[in-house]
Write a protein that holds these residues in place. Structure first.
Motif, PDB file in Angstrom:
ATOM      1  N   PRO A  31       0.822  -1.214   0.000  1.00  0.00           N
ATOM      2  CA  PRO A  31       0.000   0.000   0.000  1.00  0.00           C
ATOM      3  C   PRO A  31       0.859   1.267   0.000  1.00  0.00           C
ATOM      4  CG  PRO A  31      -0.828  -1.581   1.603  1.00  0.00           C
ATOM      5  CD  PRO A  31       0.485  -2.116   1.116  1.00  0.00           C
ATOM      6  N   GLY A  32       0.442   2.214  -0.841  1.00  0.00           N
ATOM      7  CA  GLY A  32       1.115   3.504  -0.886  1.00  0.00           C
ATOM      8  C   GLY A  32       2.237   3.609  -1.904  1.00  0.00           C
ATOM      9  N   LEU A  33       2.609   2.519  -2.561  1.00  0.00           N
ATOM     10  CA  LEU A  33       3.715   2.569  -3.517  1.00  0.00           C
ATOM     11  C   LEU A  33       3.262   2.829  -4.949  1.00  0.00           C
ATOM     12  CD1 LEU A  33       6.156  -0.298  -2.396  1.00  0.00           C
ATOM     13  CD2 LEU A  33       6.245   2.147  -1.870  1.00  0.00           C
ATOM     14  N   ASP A  39      -4.873   6.065  -3.291  1.00  0.00           N
ATOM     15  CA  ASP A  39      -6.051   5.883  -2.442  1.00  0.00           C
ATOM     16  C   ASP A  39      -6.169   4.461  -1.909  1.00  0.00           C
ATOM     17  OD1 ASP A  39      -6.430   5.311  -5.264  1.00  0.00           O
ATOM     18  OD2 ASP A  39      -8.504   4.814  -4.772  1.00  0.00           O
ATOM     19  N   ARG A  40      -5.416   3.527  -2.458  1.00  0.00           N
ATOM     20  CA  ARG A  40      -5.532   2.132  -2.036  1.00  0.00           C
ATOM     21  C   ARG A  40      -4.705   1.888  -0.768  1.00  0.00           C
ATOM     22  NH1 ARG A  40      -5.086  -1.155  -7.790  1.00  0.00           N
ATOM     23  NH2 ARG A  40      -7.002  -0.311  -8.720  1.00  0.00           N
ATOM     24  N   THR A  41      -5.369   2.050   0.353  1.00  0.00           N
ATOM     25  CA  THR A  41      -4.720   1.818   1.631  1.00  0.00           C
ATOM     26  C   THR A  41      -4.732   0.323   1.951  1.00  0.00           C
ATOM     27  OG1 THR A  41      -6.809   2.182   2.785  1.00  0.00           O
ATOM     28  CG2 THR A  41      -5.383   4.104   2.463  1.00  0.00           C
ATOM     29  N   TYR A  45      -9.874  -3.482  -0.743  1.00  0.00           N
ATOM     30  CA  TYR A  45     -10.142  -4.873  -1.117  1.00  0.00           C
ATOM     31  C   TYR A  45      -8.931  -5.526  -1.776  1.00  0.00           C
ATOM     32  CZ  TYR A  45     -11.693  -8.760  -4.025  1.00  0.00           C
ATOM     33  OH  TYR A  45     -11.772  -9.982  -4.644  1.00  0.00           O
ATOM     34  N   PHE A  46      -8.298  -4.839  -2.714  1.00  0.00           N
ATOM     35  CA  PHE A  46      -7.188  -5.436  -3.449  1.00  0.00           C
ATOM     36  C   PHE A  46      -6.054  -5.838  -2.514  1.00  0.00           C
ATOM     37  CE2 PHE A  46      -3.117  -4.914  -5.731  1.00  0.00           C
ATOM     38  CZ  PHE A  46      -3.264  -5.919  -6.671  1.00  0.00           C
ATOM     39  N   HIS A  47      -5.687  -4.946  -1.610  1.00  0.00           N
ATOM     40  CA  HIS A  47      -4.578  -5.251  -0.706  1.00  0.00           C
ATOM     41  C   HIS A  47      -4.963  -6.302   0.324  1.00  0.00           C
ATOM     42  CE1 HIS A  47      -1.781  -2.490  -2.401  1.00  0.00           C
ATOM     43  NE2 HIS A  47      -2.573  -1.453  -2.225  1.00  0.00           N
ATOM     44  N   ARG A  48      -6.213  -6.318   0.737  1.00  0.00           N
ATOM     45  CA  ARG A  48      -6.644  -7.383   1.650  1.00  0.00           C
ATOM     46  C   ARG A  48      -6.596  -8.735   0.945  1.00  0.00           C
ATOM     47  NH1 ARG A  48     -11.645  -7.090   2.523  1.00  0.00           N
ATOM     48  NH2 ARG A  48     -12.280  -5.104   1.601  1.00  0.00           N
ATOM     49  N   GLU A  49      -6.978  -8.760  -0.320  1.00  0.00           N
ATOM     50  CA  GLU A  49      -6.954 -10.011  -1.085  1.00  0.00           C
ATOM     51  C   GLU A  49      -5.537 -10.501  -1.333  1.00  0.00           C
ATOM     52  OE1 GLU A  49      -9.512 -12.203  -2.901  1.00  0.00           O
ATOM     53  OE2 GLU A  49     -10.060 -11.554  -0.893  1.00  0.00           O
ATOM     54  N   THR A  50      -4.672  -9.592  -1.761  1.00  0.00           N
ATOM     55  CA  THR A  50      -3.311 -10.017  -2.074  1.00  0.00           C
ATOM     56  C   THR A  50      -2.555 -10.440  -0.818  1.00  0.00           C
ATOM     57  OG1 THR A  50      -2.588  -7.696  -2.076  1.00  0.00           O
ATOM     58  CG2 THR A  50      -3.121  -8.700  -4.208  1.00  0.00           C
ATOM     59  N   ALA A 178      -5.763 -11.964  -8.351  1.00  0.00           N
ATOM     60  CA  ALA A 178      -6.615 -10.909  -7.785  1.00  0.00           C
ATOM     61  C   ALA A 178      -6.780  -9.767  -8.771  1.00  0.00           C
ATOM     62  CB  ALA A 178      -6.042 -10.378  -6.473  1.00  0.00           C
ATOM     63  N   ALA A 179      -7.886  -9.048  -8.605  1.00  0.00           N
ATOM     64  CA  ALA A 179      -8.182  -7.827  -9.350  1.00  0.00           C
ATOM     65  C   ALA A 179      -8.630  -6.775  -8.338  1.00  0.00           C
ATOM     66  CB  ALA A 179      -9.264  -8.089 -10.394  1.00  0.00           C
ATOM     67  N   PRO A 180      -8.784  -5.516  -8.750  1.00  0.00           N
ATOM     68  CA  PRO A 180      -9.147  -4.469  -7.793  1.00  0.00           C
ATOM     69  C   PRO A 180     -10.517  -4.630  -7.151  1.00  0.00           C
ATOM     70  CG  PRO A 180      -8.108  -3.507  -9.716  1.00  0.00           C
ATOM     71  CD  PRO A 180      -8.356  -4.951 -10.044  1.00  0.00           C
ATOM     72  N   THR A 181     -11.410  -5.401  -7.781  1.00  0.00           N
ATOM     73  CA  THR A 181     -12.729  -5.650  -7.194  1.00  0.00           C
ATOM     74  C   THR A 181     -13.075  -7.124  -7.376  1.00  0.00           C
ATOM     75  OG1 THR A 181     -14.025  -5.265  -9.205  1.00  0.00           O
ATOM     76  CG2 THR A 181     -13.483  -3.321  -7.858  1.00  0.00           C
ATOM     77  N   PRO A 182     -13.932  -7.674  -6.508  1.00  0.00           N
ATOM     78  CA  PRO A 182     -14.332  -9.070  -6.688  1.00  0.00           C
ATOM     79  C   PRO A 182     -15.089  -9.287  -7.985  1.00  0.00           C
ATOM     80  CG  PRO A 182     -15.623  -8.017  -4.942  1.00  0.00           C
ATOM     81  CD  PRO A 182     -14.514  -7.081  -5.289  1.00  0.00           C
ATOM     82  N   GLU A 183     -15.813  -8.265  -8.444  1.00  0.00           N
ATOM     83  CA  GLU A 183     -16.562  -8.389  -9.696  1.00  0.00           C
ATOM     84  C   GLU A 183     -15.611  -8.516 -10.882  1.00  0.00           C
ATOM     85  OE1 GLU A 183     -18.966  -6.679  -6.564  1.00  0.00           O
ATOM     86  OE2 GLU A 183     -17.081  -5.953  -7.441  1.00  0.00           O
ATOM     87  N   ARG A 184     -14.581  -7.711 -10.909  1.00  0.00           N
ATOM     88  CA  ARG A 184     -13.612  -7.790 -11.998  1.00  0.00           C
ATOM     89  C   ARG A 184     -12.906  -9.141 -12.000  1.00  0.00           C
ATOM     90  NH1 ARG A 184     -10.073  -2.290 -12.318  1.00  0.00           N
ATOM     91  NH2 ARG A 184      -8.810  -3.737 -13.588  1.00  0.00           N
TER      92      ARG A 184
END
Length: 218
Positions: A31-33, A39-41, A45-50, A178-184
């Motif tokens: 996160p943050g890089l 905005d992806r802290t 979702y993406f960071h929690r998944e990865t 993983a993708a940025p959203t579960p739908e994607r």
């Protein structure tokens, strides 16, 4: 002699199977890089998944593959030049540029290549388009290509489709992507599922372990 294969989930063969990790780089995973998504802290979702699912599952895949003698390859988005002049037009327009000197462009330690595992930098979504991976896989005698990584609906998608078109039997490990959203993520798996065998980490690890058992008994 003509080889006959009738199923996408045909059993893997020792010496003909490879695991490919796609774009597992610190710049996207920490996160943050990522300059495009400040905005992806950590609670995105993406960071929690990865962090919670994809990386641990890939560690299992790596451990099993290495023990079984399965060829392991890694591809990352990285320019060959510091100024990125070698990038694809798409990466120049987006823009995406990770210079060779950027340490954050490498995989995290837990997923880093070990020994002489091959690391391929690419400047397009599809590893078959901007690297010599097809040449390498054929030289290695690979027929079964197991794919995991990010993003499911972008670089993983391209890898699966292009790999299938190049004549490989492709496996996509759904819970190691993983993708940025579960739908994607879900929509991508449905869209390219016709080009590969979509399965999970547990199933692939079991297959790798079986290859390792045969190798150990030989």
């Amino acid at each position: 002699m003509t080889e006959t294969i009738t199923r996408r989930d045909a059993p893997y063969e020792s010496g003909r199977t490879a695991l490919l990790l796609v774009d597992m780089q610190r710049i996207w995973l920490e996160p943050g890089l990522d300059p495009a998504h400040p905005d992806r802290t950590a609670d995105h979702y993406f960071h929690r998944e990865t962090a919670g699912r994809v990386i641990p599952n890939q560690q299992r895949l790596l451990g099993s593959a290495r023990k079984a003698g399965v060829e392991v390859l890694h591809t990352i988005i990285r320019s060959l030049t510091e100024d990125g002049r070698d990038r694809s037009l798409d990466h120049k327009l987006t823009p995406i540029h990770i210079p060779p000197s950027l340490e954050e462009g490498l995989p995290p330690p837990e997923l880093a290549p070990v020994g002489d595992e091959i690391l391929l930098p690419k400047t397009s979504s599809g590893v078959f388009n901007s690297t010599n991976i097809d040449y390498l896989l054929k030289n290695l005698g690979i027929r079964y290509l197991v794919v995991a990584g990010i993003l499911t609906d972008q670089c993983v998608d391209m890898t699966v489709r292009d790999g299938a078109d190049k004549g490989y039997l492709v496996t996509c490990v759904s819970d190691a992507c993983a993708a940025p959203t579960p739908e994607r993520h879900g929509n991508a798996l449905k869209a390219f599922g016709g080009y590969c065998w979509v399965t999970d980490t547990e199933t692939v690890v079991s297959r790798f372990d079986a290859l390792g058992s045969v190798r150990g008994a030989a």
